[in-house]
Design a protein around this motif. Structure first.
Motif, PDB file in Angstrom:
ATOM      1  N   LEU A 426       0.911  -1.245  -0.177  1.00  0.00           N
ATOM      2  CA  LEU A 426       0.111  -0.040  -0.037  1.00  0.00           C
ATOM      3  C   LEU A 426       0.857   1.317   0.070  1.00  0.00           C
ATOM      4  O   LEU A 426       0.567   2.189  -0.550  1.00  0.00           O
ATOM      5  CB  LEU A 426      -0.807  -0.037   1.356  1.00  0.00           C
ATOM      6  CG  LEU A 426      -1.991   1.043   1.390  1.00  0.00           C
ATOM      7  CD1 LEU A 426      -2.706   1.181   0.006  1.00  0.00           C
ATOM      8  CD2 LEU A 426      -2.939   1.062   2.572  1.00  0.00           C
ATOM      9  N   ARG A 427       1.895   1.331   0.530  1.00  0.00           N
ATOM     10  CA  ARG A 427       2.771   2.269   0.750  1.00  0.00           C
ATOM     11  C   ARG A 427       3.460   2.551  -0.637  1.00  0.00           C
ATOM     12  O   ARG A 427       3.628   3.785  -1.129  1.00  0.00           O
ATOM     13  CB  ARG A 427       4.009   2.315   1.721  1.00  0.00           C
ATOM     14  CG  ARG A 427       5.007   1.046   1.196  1.00  0.00           C
ATOM     15  CD  ARG A 427       6.035   0.625   2.153  1.00  0.00           C
ATOM     16  NE  ARG A 427       6.868  -0.324   1.701  1.00  0.00           N
ATOM     17  CZ  ARG A 427       6.572  -1.572   1.886  1.00  0.00           C
ATOM     18  NH1 ARG A 427       5.319  -1.752   2.960  1.00  0.00           N
ATOM     19  NH2 ARG A 427       7.147  -2.780   1.694  1.00  0.00           N
ATOM     20  N   CYS A 428       3.315   1.754  -1.442  1.00  0.00           N
ATOM     21  CA  CYS A 428       3.951   1.983  -2.975  1.00  0.00           C
ATOM     22  C   CYS A 428       2.846   2.514  -3.910  1.00  0.00           C
ATOM     23  O   CYS A 428       3.073   3.305  -4.654  1.00  0.00           O
ATOM     24  CB  CYS A 428       4.725   0.867  -3.316  1.00  0.00           C
ATOM     25  SG  CYS A 428       6.331   0.191  -2.443  1.00  0.00           S
ATOM     26  N   THR A 429       1.543   2.111  -3.618  1.00  0.00           N
ATOM     27  CA  THR A 429       0.479   2.313  -4.178  1.00  0.00           C
ATOM     28  C   THR A 429       0.247   3.968  -3.656  1.00  0.00           C
ATOM     29  O   THR A 429      -0.101   4.519  -4.895  1.00  0.00           O
ATOM     30  CB  THR A 429      -0.882   1.431  -3.904  1.00  0.00           C
ATOM     31  OG1 THR A 429      -0.581   0.159  -3.949  1.00  0.00           O
ATOM     32  CG2 THR A 429      -2.043   2.209  -4.328  1.00  0.00           C
ATOM     33  N   ILE A 430       0.360   4.221  -2.744  1.00  0.00           N
ATOM     34  CA  ILE A 430       0.100   5.794  -2.455  1.00  0.00           C
ATOM     35  C   ILE A 430       1.207   6.615  -3.177  1.00  0.00           C
ATOM     36  O   ILE A 430       0.750   7.741  -3.645  1.00  0.00           O
ATOM     37  CB  ILE A 430       0.312   5.904  -1.224  1.00  0.00           C
ATOM     38  CG1 ILE A 430      -1.249   5.483  -0.227  1.00  0.00           C
ATOM     39  CG2 ILE A 430       0.280   7.513  -0.593  1.00  0.00           C
ATOM     40  CD1 ILE A 430      -1.387   5.431   1.113  1.00  0.00           C
ATOM     41  N   ARG A 431       2.253   6.220  -3.043  1.00  0.00           N
ATOM     42  CA  ARG A 431       3.480   7.039  -3.898  1.00  0.00           C
ATOM     43  C   ARG A 431       3.150   7.093  -5.397  1.00  0.00           C
ATOM     44  O   ARG A 431       3.336   7.900  -6.128  1.00  0.00           O
ATOM     45  CB  ARG A 431       4.840   6.272  -3.602  1.00  0.00           C
ATOM     46  CG  ARG A 431       5.929   6.816  -4.273  1.00  0.00           C
ATOM     47  CD  ARG A 431       6.190   8.268  -4.225  1.00  0.00           C
ATOM     48  NE  ARG A 431       7.145   8.721  -5.355  1.00  0.00           N
ATOM     49  CZ  ARG A 431       6.969   9.300  -6.457  1.00  0.00           C
ATOM     50  NH1 ARG A 431       5.354   9.318  -6.933  1.00  0.00           N
ATOM     51  NH2 ARG A 431       7.577   9.619  -7.388  1.00  0.00           N
ATOM     52  N   LEU A 432       2.626   5.910  -6.084  1.00  0.00           N
ATOM     53  CA  LEU A 432       2.349   5.777  -7.252  1.00  0.00           C
ATOM     54  C   LEU A 432       1.297   6.720  -7.697  1.00  0.00           C
ATOM     55  O   LEU A 432       1.295   7.348  -8.643  1.00  0.00           O
ATOM     56  CB  LEU A 432       1.768   4.209  -7.725  1.00  0.00           C
ATOM     57  CG  LEU A 432       1.650   3.929  -9.077  1.00  0.00           C
ATOM     58  CD1 LEU A 432       3.170   3.887  -9.685  1.00  0.00           C
ATOM     59  CD2 LEU A 432       1.286   2.601  -9.153  1.00  0.00           C
ATOM     60  N   TRP A 433       0.352   6.662  -6.588  1.00  0.00           N
ATOM     61  CA  TRP A 433      -0.773   7.602  -6.912  1.00  0.00           C
ATOM     62  C   TRP A 433      -0.310   8.915  -6.818  1.00  0.00           C
ATOM     63  O   TRP A 433      -1.307   9.894  -7.419  1.00  0.00           O
ATOM     64  CB  TRP A 433      -1.728   7.037  -5.958  1.00  0.00           C
ATOM     65  CG  TRP A 433      -2.625   5.901  -6.482  1.00  0.00           C
ATOM     66  CD1 TRP A 433      -2.338   4.999  -7.315  1.00  0.00           C
ATOM     67  CD2 TRP A 433      -4.213   5.729  -6.110  1.00  0.00           C
ATOM     68  NE1 TRP A 433      -3.196   4.182  -7.510  1.00  0.00           N
ATOM     69  CE2 TRP A 433      -4.342   4.357  -6.903  1.00  0.00           C
ATOM     70  CE3 TRP A 433      -5.149   6.199  -5.308  1.00  0.00           C
ATOM     71  CZ2 TRP A 433      -5.438   3.723  -6.682  1.00  0.00           C
ATOM     72  CZ3 TRP A 433      -6.424   5.547  -5.314  1.00  0.00           C
ATOM     73  CH2 TRP A 433      -6.694   4.280  -5.741  1.00  0.00           C
ATOM     74  N   ASP A 434       0.562   9.487  -6.062  1.00  0.00           N
ATOM     75  CA  ASP A 434       1.234  10.900  -6.239  1.00  0.00           C
ATOM     76  C   ASP A 434       1.260  11.168  -7.559  1.00  0.00           C
ATOM     77  O   ASP A 434       0.990  12.441  -8.133  1.00  0.00           O
ATOM     78  CB  ASP A 434       2.147  10.994  -5.342  1.00  0.00           C
ATOM     79  CG  ASP A 434       2.109  10.818  -3.806  1.00  0.00           C
ATOM     80  OD1 ASP A 434       1.014  10.887  -3.438  1.00  0.00           O
ATOM     81  OD2 ASP A 434       3.062  10.896  -3.056  1.00  0.00           O
ATOM     82  N   THR A 435       1.808  10.325  -8.365  1.00  0.00           N
ATOM     83  CA  THR A 435       2.218  10.751  -9.699  1.00  0.00           C
ATOM     84  C   THR A 435       1.275  10.345 -10.752  1.00  0.00           C
ATOM     85  O   THR A 435       0.846  11.322 -11.472  1.00  0.00           O
ATOM     86  CB  THR A 435       3.425   9.775 -10.118  1.00  0.00           C
ATOM     87  OG1 THR A 435       4.673   9.915  -9.442  1.00  0.00           O
ATOM     88  CG2 THR A 435       3.703   9.899 -11.877  1.00  0.00           C
ATOM     89  N   TYR A 436       0.158   9.673 -10.380  1.00  0.00           N
ATOM     90  CA  TYR A 436      -0.923   9.446 -11.134  1.00  0.00           C
ATOM     91  C   TYR A 436      -2.054  10.712 -11.086  1.00  0.00           C
ATOM     92  O   TYR A 436      -2.341  11.114 -11.816  1.00  0.00           O
ATOM     93  CB  TYR A 436      -1.792   8.321 -10.843  1.00  0.00           C
ATOM     94  CG  TYR A 436      -1.402   6.916 -11.504  1.00  0.00           C
ATOM     95  CD1 TYR A 436      -0.107   6.860 -12.172  1.00  0.00           C
ATOM     96  CD2 TYR A 436      -1.805   5.775 -11.063  1.00  0.00           C
ATOM     97  CE1 TYR A 436       0.273   5.628 -12.373  1.00  0.00           C
ATOM     98  CE2 TYR A 436      -1.424   4.444 -11.428  1.00  0.00           C
ATOM     99  CZ  TYR A 436      -0.379   4.522 -12.164  1.00  0.00           C
ATOM    100  OH  TYR A 436       0.064   3.276 -12.499  1.00  0.00           O
ATOM    101  N   GLN A 437      -1.837  11.185 -10.022  1.00  0.00           N
ATOM    102  CA  GLN A 437      -2.692  12.634  -9.743  1.00  0.00           C
ATOM    103  C   GLN A 437      -2.214  13.635 -10.307  1.00  0.00           C
ATOM    104  O   GLN A 437      -2.830  14.516 -10.975  1.00  0.00           O
ATOM    105  CB  GLN A 437      -2.800  12.942  -8.137  1.00  0.00           C
ATOM    106  CG  GLN A 437      -3.451  11.893  -7.108  1.00  0.00           C
ATOM    107  CD  GLN A 437      -4.951  11.911  -6.871  1.00  0.00           C
ATOM    108  OE1 GLN A 437      -5.536  12.691  -7.728  1.00  0.00           O
ATOM    109  NE2 GLN A 437      -5.502  10.997  -6.214  1.00  0.00           N
TER     110      GLN A 437
END
Length: 511
Positions: A426-437
């Motif tokens: 999940l920690r990596c998903t949240i970092r990934l979504w920083d860029t997706y946003q």
């Protein structure tokens, strides 16, 4: 399937030979005879080893025979203390102790949540007054003032083997969370945080600048408001934000009053039942299995399904709530969320988190709703595009898949349906979504290039697999548990390179 017709089917093999079964490895315990090593032992200890049996050596045909003619260098006797002492003379003791202290802080720093007092290697030195190097605290001279603590530390060390890897916090901070503990904020991180705060403090936030700054990660302290701005949930004008929040939160709870009681009606009970079944399967279990969190997720997903009849609720949508919920919880707490009791928050805070998570998830799904309509055409198109892209950027991987009849839809469907949430912590998903946003069409378009980079990232492991079952097991269980910000940043950089090369030239997909 493998072309080797004589080879047994994977699921029909002898259970004793299935990967993961315990097999004895004798070579590690009984290394072959090494004349140089034994010469060194004889020179160091002054004790000659028993001479070998004269005559022509007999070839070892059984383990017993092999063991009988093999000497283990570490079973010579009590002389190993002298060998260790000799080795220690060539080492800088200060460096040894400094390194030992660091290791000890990781392995013996706490037991059951309580710190071991004075349990460092420095305070319980293994070098005693007689100059003898002791391998373990159990060999310390009787009556030593450190006996009790030494035995306790030794016992803990024995019980902790094999040593488990450090627990990585669920949500990474700006620093890479590849090691245990929470690292102190670096100068660079502090500078980035200041830039975010200055940008957000203005009367009208420059969303383009915010996107550029957010692409390489968002500090935890400002992530909630940044996500709300980048998703379009909040306006750029600072004066309007509070009124918009109040209006949207009231509107959401209006939906609850209007629709939620219908969850047991004949037309909606199947939808609610499926949501109720899927939520306990989500991760992290320590969060979603809390009764309060389960109730919140059920309301969010049911209201979304009622308001979007074209797709309704589809498995996979439930996973997309979690990142928003976790990020917005951090508006109200400082500690990590793994062991936090969400019900301890004030009711108003819980209502705000629930409404904000609903609206931001809705904004995300508005851009990828064709992933969840009948037959899920959006996912079908993206999986096909992924296959074409991989065939251009890594032909070896693509042909290897074809050789063993692995269809991209068999593994990449989940990558598209769950946005890689089942493949990454999940920690990596949240970092990934920083860029997706921050990336235009990040969830709907850029995600394709992330999936391509993610697949090629495992090319070595993929090419080593030589049958269909092995490939599918690998692709459905990729070893990313210990990934952190560094690995995600490299993945995103490669995805951006692929997007730059192919996004504006779709014909490059084709040969």
């Amino acid at each position: 399937m493998s072309s080797d017709g004589s080879r047994k089917q994977f699921w029909k093999r002898n259970a004793a030979k299935v990967p993961g079964s315990i097999q004895h490895v004798y070579g590690a315990q009984h290394p072959p005879f090494d004349p140089l090593l034994h010469t060194f032992i004889e020179t160091a200890t002054g004790n000659k080893l028993p001479p070998a049996t004269p005559g022509k050596p007999k070839k070892a045909t059984t383990f017993q025979e092999f063991e009988s003619i093999t000497s283990d260098a570490w079973d010579v006797g009590d002389d190993d203390d002298e060998l260790l002492a000799m080795a220690a003379q060539n080492l800088n003791i200060e460096v040894v102790m400094e390194t030992a202290n660091k290791v000890n802080e990781l392995m013996l720093g706490s037991v059951g949540g309580a710190t071991i007092p004075e349990a460092s290697f420095a305070s319980q030195s293994s070098f005693y007054a007689d100059g003898r190097l002791v391998k373990s605290h159990s060999e310390a001279p009787i009556g030593s003032p450190k006996d009790a603590a030494g035995e306790f530390a030794s016992l803990h060390r024995q019980r902790s083997l094999p040593h488990r890897p450090p627990v990585i916090p669920l949500v990474a901070r700006m620093a890479d969370q590849n090691t245990s503990g929470t690292p102190a904020m670096t100068e660079r991180e502090a500078s980035r945080l200041d830039k975010f705060k200055q940008l957000l403090a203005g009367p009208n936030t420059d969303l383009e600048e915010l996107r550029k700054l957010s692409w390489s990660g968002i500090p935890r302290q400002v992530r909630p408001i940044t996500w709300k701005l980048l998703s379009g949930y909040l306006p750029a004008n600072a004066e309007r934000r509070e009124s918009v929040l109040q209006r949207k939160r009231q509107e959401y709870f209006g939906f609850i009053q209007q629709y939620y009681d219908s969850r047991n009606d004949e037309h909606h009970q199947d939808t609610y039942r499926q949501i109720h079944i899927d939520i306990p399967r989500m991760s992290p279990e320590s969060l979603v299995l809390q009764p309060k969190v389960t109730e919140i997720f059920e309301r969010i997903l049911f209201i979304w399904a009622i308001r979007h009849p074209a797709s309704g609720y589809v498995q996979g949508i439930n996973d997309l709530v979690t990142p928003f919920f976790v990020v917005y919880v951090f508006e109200y707490i400082e500690e990590e969320v793994e062991n936090f009791d969400v019900s301890s928050l004030e009711e108003e805070a819980l209502r705000n988190i629930e409404a904000d998570s609903f609206w931001c998830m809705s904004k995300l799904l508005d851009g990828i709703q064709d992933n969840y309509t009948f037959a899920q055409p959006g996912i079908q198109r993206k999986v096909k595009a992924l296959e074409e892209l991989v065939s251009r950027i890594d032909e070896s991987v693509h042909r290897h898949m074809q050789q063993y009849e692995v269809e991209y839809l068999q593994f990449a469907f989940r990558w598209m349906n769950n946005l890689l949430m089942r493949e990454l912590p999940l920690r990596c998903t949240i970092r990934l979504w920083d860029t997706y946003q921050a990336e235009p069409e990040g969830f709907s378009h850029f995600h394709l290039y992330v999936c391509a980079a993610f697949l090629v990232r495992w090319r070595k492991e993929i090419l080593e697999e030589r049958d269909f079952q092995g490939l599918m097991i690998l692709l459905q269980n990729l070893p990313t548990m210990h990934w952190g910000n560094e690995e995600v940043s490299v993945l995103l950089a490669e995805a951006y390179r692929l997007k730059f090369a192919f996004a504006d030239a779709p014909n490059h997909y084709k040969r």
